[in-house]
Design a protein around this motif. Sequence first.
Motif, mmCIF file in Angstrom:
data_model
loop_
_atom_site.group_PDB
_atom_site.id
_atom_site.type_symbol
_atom_site.label_atom_id
_atom_site.label_comp_id
_atom_site.label_asym_id
_atom_site.label_seq_id
_atom_site.Cartn_x
_atom_site.Cartn_y
_atom_site.Cartn_z
ATOM 1 N N PRO A 83 0.797 -1.238 0.000
ATOM 2 C CA PRO A 83 0.000 0.000 0.000
ATOM 3 C C PRO A 83 0.827 1.286 0.000
ATOM 4 N N ASP A 84 2.024 1.266 0.576
ATOM 5 C CA ASP A 84 2.866 2.466 0.588
ATOM 6 C C ASP A 84 3.980 2.388 -0.463
ATOM 7 N N GLY A 85 3.817 1.487 -1.435
ATOM 8 C CA GLY A 85 4.855 1.264 -2.434
ATOM 9 C C GLY A 85 4.856 2.284 -3.562
ATOM 10 N N PHE A 86 5.867 2.156 -4.410
ATOM 11 C CA PHE A 86 5.989 3.058 -5.553
ATOM 12 C C PHE A 86 6.604 2.321 -6.740
ATOM 13 N N ALA A 87 6.368 2.872 -7.916
ATOM 14 C CA ALA A 87 6.960 2.348 -9.143
ATOM 15 C C ALA A 87 7.835 3.426 -9.756
ATOM 16 N N GLN A 88 9.006 3.039 -10.217
ATOM 17 C CA GLN A 88 9.870 3.928 -10.978
ATOM 18 C C GLN A 88 9.892 3.419 -12.409
ATOM 19 N N ILE A 89 9.494 4.283 -13.325
ATOM 20 C CA ILE A 89 9.355 3.897 -14.722
ATOM 21 C C ILE A 89 10.182 4.838 -15.584
ATOM 22 N N ARG A 90 11.041 4.255 -16.410
ATOM 23 C CA ARG A 90 11.860 5.044 -17.326
ATOM 24 C C ARG A 90 11.503 4.626 -18.751
ATOM 25 N N VAL A 91 11.215 5.611 -19.591
ATOM 26 C CA VAL A 91 10.874 5.375 -20.995
ATOM 27 C C VAL A 91 11.500 6.471 -21.849
ATOM 28 N N PRO A 92 11.684 6.216 -23.148
ATOM 29 C CA PRO A 92 12.167 7.286 -24.030
ATOM 30 C C PRO A 92 11.174 8.450 -24.071
ATOM 31 N N ASP A 93 11.704 9.661 -24.116
ATOM 32 C CA ASP A 93 10.898 10.886 -24.214
ATOM 33 C C ASP A 93 10.775 11.236 -25.696
ATOM 34 N N ILE A 94 9.714 10.762 -26.321
ATOM 35 C CA ILE A 94 9.551 10.918 -27.765
ATOM 36 C C ILE A 94 9.480 12.388 -28.187
ATOM 37 N N PRO A 95 8.769 13.274 -27.474
ATOM 38 C CA PRO A 95 8.790 14.689 -27.878
ATOM 39 C C PRO A 95 10.200 15.290 -27.865
ATOM 40 N N ALA A 159 -4.287 3.947 -14.158
ATOM 41 C CA ALA A 159 -3.982 2.667 -13.515
ATOM 42 C C ALA A 159 -4.141 2.729 -11.998
ATOM 43 N N GLY A 160 -4.477 3.911 -11.458
ATOM 44 C CA GLY A 160 -4.762 4.034 -10.033
ATOM 45 C C GLY A 160 -3.637 4.557 -9.169
ATOM 46 N N PHE A 161 -2.558 5.031 -9.775
ATOM 47 C CA PHE A 161 -1.515 5.667 -8.974
ATOM 48 C C PHE A 161 -2.003 7.054 -8.592
ATOM 49 N N SER A 162 -1.920 7.367 -7.303
ATOM 50 C CA SER A 162 -2.518 8.616 -6.829
ATOM 51 C C SER A 162 -1.607 9.829 -6.963
ATOM 52 N N ARG A 163 -0.294 9.606 -7.034
ATOM 53 C CA ARG A 163 0.644 10.728 -7.073
ATOM 54 C C ARG A 163 1.842 10.315 -7.913
ATOM 55 N N SER A 164 2.264 11.198 -8.808
ATOM 56 C CA SER A 164 3.459 10.885 -9.593
ATOM 57 C C SER A 164 4.319 12.129 -9.770
ATOM 58 N N PHE A 165 5.594 11.893 -9.943
ATOM 59 C CA PHE A 165 6.595 12.931 -10.177
ATOM 60 C C PHE A 165 7.410 12.463 -11.371
ATOM 61 N N SER A 166 7.860 13.397 -12.200
ATOM 62 C CA SER A 166 8.697 12.976 -13.314
ATOM 63 C C SER A 166 9.812 13.982 -13.558
ATOM 64 N N ALA A 167 10.894 13.448 -14.095
ATOM 65 C CA ALA A 167 12.038 14.260 -14.485
ATOM 66 C C ALA A 167 12.344 13.938 -15.937
ATOM 67 N N LEU A 168 12.738 14.975 -16.684
ATOM 68 C CA LEU A 168 13.050 14.802 -18.090
ATOM 69 C C LEU A 168 14.525 15.111 -18.315
ATOM 70 N N GLY A 169 15.126 14.400 -19.248
ATOM 71 C CA GLY A 169 16.524 14.656 -19.591
ATOM 72 C C GLY A 169 17.136 13.471 -20.296
ATOM 73 N N ASN A 170 18.111 13.735 -21.141
ATOM 74 C CA ASN A 170 18.794 12.674 -21.889
ATOM 75 C C ASN A 170 17.820 11.819 -22.696
ATOM 76 N N PHE A 171 16.816 12.481 -23.289
ATOM 77 C CA PHE A 171 15.811 11.813 -24.123
ATOM 78 C C PHE A 171 15.040 10.752 -23.341
ATOM 79 N N GLU A 172 14.846 10.996 -22.050
ATOM 80 C CA GLU A 172 14.190 10.011 -21.200
ATOM 81 C C GLU A 172 13.214 10.681 -20.246
ATOM 82 N N ILE A 173 12.140 9.971 -19.958
ATOM 83 C CA ILE A 173 11.213 10.351 -18.897
ATOM 84 C C ILE A 173 11.471 9.389 -17.749
ATOM 85 N N ASN A 174 11.705 9.921 -16.564
ATOM 86 C CA ASN A 174 11.937 9.112 -15.374
ATOM 87 C C ASN A 174 10.821 9.459 -14.401
ATOM 88 N N ALA A 175 9.836 8.569 -14.282
ATOM 89 C CA ALA A 175 8.656 8.839 -13.457
ATOM 90 C C ALA A 175 8.654 7.990 -12.193
#
Length: 194
Positions: A83-95, A159-175
């Motif tokens: 319940p107090d967990g988190f996911a870190q997701i990195r994907v290419p930043d297409i824009p 998908a039901g995640f209540s809060r997210s933060f993201s950083a952009l850089g090096n052609f990547e999204i790190n959420a």
Amino acid sequence: MKRVLNVGGGSKDIPLPPQYAGFTQVLLDIDPTGQPDICCDARELATLEAAQFDAVYCSHNLEHYHRHEVHGVLAGFRHVLKPDGFAQIRVPDIPAVMKSVVERGLDLEDTLYDSPAGPISVLDVVYGLGRQIQASGVDFYAHKTGFSNRSLTRALERAGFSRSFSALGNFEINALAFTGEPSPEARALFGLPG
């Protein structure tokens, strides 16, 4: 001991980011070659025991799924998280890729950047690393879904995640996506605002 599920990490020889020092890594991969702890497709996460991981780390794997499958994969992340967990997701930043292509006057086969794996072309980022796909003999490694920061944020919300933060850089999204409010420990671990 905290546990992190490394989704599609390839093998345990590929290090996790330093924030996961002290976590026990459980490797999930579709390819048995890297000897994962759990050999299955990320679309099958909902079949695993619920609420067993403190974190899910998914680096450059979510884009290998078709757009209509992304919700199921993200819902699977929520399923296995505590319940107090988190996911870190990195994907290419297409824009960001497209902006660089236009600004630099690149063509699809031109080198976008040099990496430890060698030169990465525009096509490699948009469609998947061509050498890896060719060497594997399967198209699983091809990119099927492109993300912008906004589209990834919306997918996480759906998908039901209540809060997210993201950083952009090096052609990547790190959420970072949280099932609830981030704990003070998680905020400190990732330097998130209080």
